[in-house]
Design an enzyme around this catalytic site. Structure first.
Site, PDB file in Angstrom:
ATOM      1  N   GLU A  84       0.835  -1.195   0.000  1.00  0.00           N
ATOM      2  CA  GLU A  84       0.000   0.000   0.000  1.00  0.00           C
ATOM      3  C   GLU A  84       0.877   1.255   0.000  1.00  0.00           C
ATOM      4  O   GLU A  84       2.030   1.227   0.469  1.00  0.00           O
ATOM      5  CB  GLU A  84      -0.878  -0.018   1.269  1.00  0.00           C
ATOM      6  CG  GLU A  84      -1.772   1.200   1.421  1.00  0.00           C
ATOM      7  CD  GLU A  84      -2.856   1.028   2.491  1.00  0.00           C
ATOM      8  OE1 GLU A  84      -2.789   0.064   3.271  1.00  0.00           O
ATOM      9  OE2 GLU A  84      -3.769   1.878   2.535  1.00  0.00           O
ATOM     10  N   ASN A  96     -12.234  -1.086  -0.883  1.00  0.00           N
ATOM     11  CA  ASN A  96     -11.551  -1.695   0.262  1.00  0.00           C
ATOM     12  C   ASN A  96     -12.243  -1.265   1.549  1.00  0.00           C
ATOM     13  O   ASN A  96     -12.555  -0.075   1.727  1.00  0.00           O
ATOM     14  CB  ASN A  96     -10.087  -1.213   0.312  1.00  0.00           C
ATOM     15  CG  ASN A  96      -9.420  -1.541   1.645  1.00  0.00           C
ATOM     16  OD1 ASN A  96      -9.065  -2.687   1.899  1.00  0.00           O
ATOM     17  ND2 ASN A  96      -9.262  -0.529   2.511  1.00  0.00           N
ATOM     18  N   GLU A  97     -12.486  -2.183   2.428  1.00  0.00           N
ATOM     19  CA  GLU A  97     -13.085  -1.884   3.740  1.00  0.00           C
ATOM     20  C   GLU A  97     -14.172  -0.815   3.599  1.00  0.00           C
ATOM     21  O   GLU A  97     -14.143   0.235   4.261  1.00  0.00           O
ATOM     22  CB  GLU A  97     -12.003  -1.468   4.757  1.00  0.00           C
ATOM     23  CG  GLU A  97     -11.029  -2.595   5.036  1.00  0.00           C
ATOM     24  CD  GLU A  97     -10.140  -2.434   6.258  1.00  0.00           C
ATOM     25  OE1 GLU A  97     -10.097  -1.348   6.852  1.00  0.00           O
ATOM     26  OE2 GLU A  97      -9.480  -3.427   6.629  1.00  0.00           O
ATOM     27  N   TYR A 107      -6.868  -9.000  11.304  1.00  0.00           N
ATOM     28  CA  TYR A 107      -5.590  -8.726  11.970  1.00  0.00           C
ATOM     29  C   TYR A 107      -5.656  -9.326  13.369  1.00  0.00           C
ATOM     30  O   TYR A 107      -6.608  -9.047  14.102  1.00  0.00           O
ATOM     31  CB  TYR A 107      -5.341  -7.216  12.056  1.00  0.00           C
ATOM     32  CG  TYR A 107      -4.991  -6.596  10.715  1.00  0.00           C
ATOM     33  CD1 TYR A 107      -3.699  -6.692  10.215  1.00  0.00           C
ATOM     34  CD2 TYR A 107      -5.952  -5.937   9.944  1.00  0.00           C
ATOM     35  CE1 TYR A 107      -3.360  -6.133   8.975  1.00  0.00           C
ATOM     36  CE2 TYR A 107      -5.622  -5.376   8.710  1.00  0.00           C
ATOM     37  CZ  TYR A 107      -4.317  -5.471   8.246  1.00  0.00           C
ATOM     38  OH  TYR A 107      -3.982  -4.927   7.025  1.00  0.00           O
ATOM     39  N   GLU A 111      -6.146  -9.056   3.593  1.00  0.00           N
ATOM     40  CA  GLU A 111      -5.296  -8.389   4.594  1.00  0.00           C
ATOM     41  C   GLU A 111      -5.327  -9.242   5.850  1.00  0.00           C
ATOM     42  O   GLU A 111      -6.413  -9.550   6.366  1.00  0.00           O
ATOM     43  CB  GLU A 111      -5.807  -6.977   4.932  1.00  0.00           C
ATOM     44  CG  GLU A 111      -5.588  -5.976   3.828  1.00  0.00           C
ATOM     45  CD  GLU A 111      -5.963  -4.553   4.226  1.00  0.00           C
ATOM     46  OE1 GLU A 111      -5.830  -4.191   5.413  1.00  0.00           O
ATOM     47  OE2 GLU A 111      -6.394  -3.811   3.320  1.00  0.00           O
ATOM     48  N   GLN A 123       2.211  -6.132   5.472  1.00  0.00           N
ATOM     49  CA  GLN A 123       2.395  -5.753   4.083  1.00  0.00           C
ATOM     50  C   GLN A 123       3.816  -6.108   3.651  1.00  0.00           C
ATOM     51  O   GLN A 123       4.653  -6.403   4.507  1.00  0.00           O
ATOM     52  CB  GLN A 123       2.151  -4.273   3.902  1.00  0.00           C
ATOM     53  CG  GLN A 123       0.721  -3.834   4.248  1.00  0.00           C
ATOM     54  CD  GLN A 123       0.387  -2.425   3.760  1.00  0.00           C
ATOM     55  OE1 GLN A 123       1.133  -1.791   3.039  1.00  0.00           O
ATOM     56  NE2 GLN A 123      -0.783  -1.939   4.194  1.00  0.00           N
TER      57      GLN A 123
HETATM   58  O1  AHR Z   1      -2.955  -2.494   6.221  1.00  0.00           O
HETATM   59  C1  AHR Z   1      -3.217  -1.279   6.849  1.00  0.00           C
HETATM   60  C2  AHR Z   1      -4.678  -0.890   6.787  1.00  0.00           C
HETATM   61  O2  AHR Z   1      -5.438  -1.814   7.504  1.00  0.00           O
HETATM   62  C3  AHR Z   1      -5.311  -0.896   5.423  1.00  0.00           C
HETATM   63  O3  AHR Z   1      -5.077   0.282   4.726  1.00  0.00           O
HETATM   64  C4  AHR Z   1      -6.756  -1.057   5.724  1.00  0.00           C
HETATM   65  O4  AHR Z   1      -7.464  -1.679   4.693  1.00  0.00           O
HETATM   66  C5  AHR Z   1      -6.770  -1.845   7.024  1.00  0.00           C
HETATM   67  O5  AHR Z   1      -7.601  -1.323   7.973  1.00  0.00           O
END
Ligand code: AHR
Length: 497
Positions: A26, A173-174, A249, A300, A349
């Site tokens: 990103e 995205n999101e 995450y 992600e 990432q």
């Molecule tokens: O990976 C960092 C961020 O985490 C991304 O930009 C977003 O999609 C997520 O919340």
């Protein structure tokens, strides 16, 4: 401690889609700028502005696919800013990640060049949040159209007459958060509208990937599919997407480099939750899409620790220890075991951000323990996942909300004509584990190699001063027993007659 693994090598769960080993880059902190892109005039060795050391390192882990340009950045990105002569490109504010200026020197052509250099497929994420249907549709035409259209000619004028043939395209995205704060109803209706115009421009197969939930949010997944399938009125538009991408995450416990034994276990247990999440969301999708024409993607995932002291908090730069390596290994084993349910994943990432493969500092580079897991596990890519039943005891640990537990031993197994790859993780901080491996369904096998990633201290990590503190080594394959070191990842390869 003695544990056992039973492998049914003559049974197949599914082929492990190589894209399960995918990446994500990103415009955030120093992932793209400095991590990948240094520009043609840099003193750092580069090919067309892309740093050679990073490309060489990534090539070795066989990256199948890279997602770009975000993340949250994607829904504030306008692709026209990133084409044409670099000196003419506009400078924009990266509103999500520190308000820094992005000079747009890394745009569509540079990303495609990066993918070509590392041997990966591009996965481009479009802007639904602040863009338009026309903008998104035109980007695909610009990248994929082989005909003599104005946008195709513009691509040629900008240096690439041949189409880029992008196969993977994200519709935002999101979008429940930074991508537009949408409800699942609203987003699903938008996907119905957008996808109507997202032609592939001749590229087949073309995968339109919709935004899935934040972690374990079944209501997003259910409602999105209800609206898309026409259950909520109207006709079905299920066939308009080919992928649905959730994010997970596992966060942190302690900090990136400072944690107690209990926090070590806590983070590994949080990472392992990804299995129940993917199983649950695939089950919801199955209710609408029993033939699994729409692939479940996790585009992600990974750890999210407090940033390295003294760095910009919005740059998400974190260290990466042997604990992160075990998070990666446990997660990849889960994806391998569920190869029938998940088609792509992208760890967050690639460079300098979150659970990175690589950290850079000026012209210096280091490979993280997580990188080494990707290198060790590369043999699983494209192999057939076979059932691997692990008999293990559990470790109990304390968290602030009470007692919890996780398995001591976990793993996955895959098979090709060439051999069998067995990956195993010993999660115990201090005890080795002796494993008996029962390889069924094959007549004759021989252990050909055994690579181990381990460390004396569970906090060990690589630094620019000591870049090889944590790295894999070859284990003695003549030993009659398989004893896994504490806090370690092993990959054993057997040849089969
Ligand atoms: O990976 C960092 C961020 O985490 C991304 O930009 C977003 O999609 C997520 O919340």
């Amino acid at each position: 401690m003695k544990q056992s693994v039973v492998i049914e090598a003559d049974q197949k769960i599914a082929r492990i889609n190589p894209n399960i080993y995918g990446h994500f880059a990103e415009h955030l902190g120093h992932c793209v700028y400095e991590g990948i892109w240094v520009g043609n005039d840099s003193a750092i060795e580069n090919r067309n502005g892309i740093r050679c050391d990073v490309v060489d390192a990534l090539r070795r882990i066989k990256p199948p696919v890279v997602r770009w340009p975000g993340g949250c950045f994607a829904d504030d990105y306008h692709w026209q800013d990133g084409i044409g002569r670099r000196e003419n490109r506009p400078e924009r504010i990266n509103v999500h990640w520190g308000g820094v200026i992005d000079n747009n020197h890394f745009g569509t052509h540079e990303f495609m060049d990066f993918c070509a250099q590392i041997g990966a497929e591009p996965y481009v994420c479009g802007n639904m949040g602040s863009g338009s249907v026309r903008e998104m549709r035109d980007w695909i035409e610009y990248m994929n159209c082989a005909d003599n259209s104005t946008l195709a000619r513009l691509r040629g004028k900008n240096g690439h007459p041949e189409p880029f043939s992008v196969k993977y395209f994200g519709i935002g995205n999101e979008n429940w958060g930074c991508g537009g704060s949408m409800s699942p109803d609203y987003y699903a209706h938008e996907v119905r509208r957008y996808s109507t115009f997202l032609y592939s421009f001749g590229v087949q197969p073309f995968h339109r990937i919709a935004c899935g939930p934040s972690g374990d949010d079944p209501s997003w997944t259910r409602r999105f599919f209800e609206v898309l399938s026409g259950y909520a009125g109207g006709f079905s538009r299920l066939s308009s997407i080919q992928g649905f991408a959730l994010h997970y995450y596992c966060g942190t416990a302690g900090t990136a480099t400072e944690y107690t034994d209990d926090q070590w276990y806590e983070l590994l247990a949080k990472a392992m939750k990804i299995e129940s999440i993917l199983v649950r969301h695939r089950a919801i999708m199955d209710g609408f899409d029993p033939e699994r024409k729409i692939g479940l993607v996790i585009d992600e995932w990974g750890t999210w620790h407090p940033v390295i002291e003294g760095t910009n908090p919005r740059f998400l730069r974190q260290q990466n220890t042997i604990r992160d390596a075990l998070v990666a290994a446990l997660s990849l084993d889960i994806f391998n075991r569920n190869a029938d349910k998940v088609v792509m994943t992208n760890i967050a990432q690639t460079v300098n951000v979150l659970q990175a493969m690589i950290l850079t500092r000026g012209s210096d580079i280091l490979l993280t323990p997580t990188y080494h897991v990707y290198e060790m596990y590369a043999a699983h890519q494209g192999a057939d996942s076979v059932p691997c039943r692990v008999k293990t005891d559990r470790i109990t640990f304390e968290t602030i909300t009470g007692k919890s537990s996780l398995p001591t031993l976990a793993g996955s197994c895959s098979r090709t004509d060439d051999g069998i790859t067995l990956s195993l993780v010993n999660t115990h901080v201090s005890e080795p584990v002796e494993v008996s491996v029962d390889l069924r369904g094959v007549s004759k096998t021989e252990l050909r190699s055994w690579r181990v990633l381990a460390s004396d201290d569970i906090h060990d990590h690589n630094t620019f001063e000591e870049p090889e503190n944590v790295k894999p080594v070859d284990e003695d394959i003549t030993s009659s027993t398989i004893e896994l070191q504490p806090a370690s990842v092993s990959v054993l390869i057997y040849s089969v007659d």
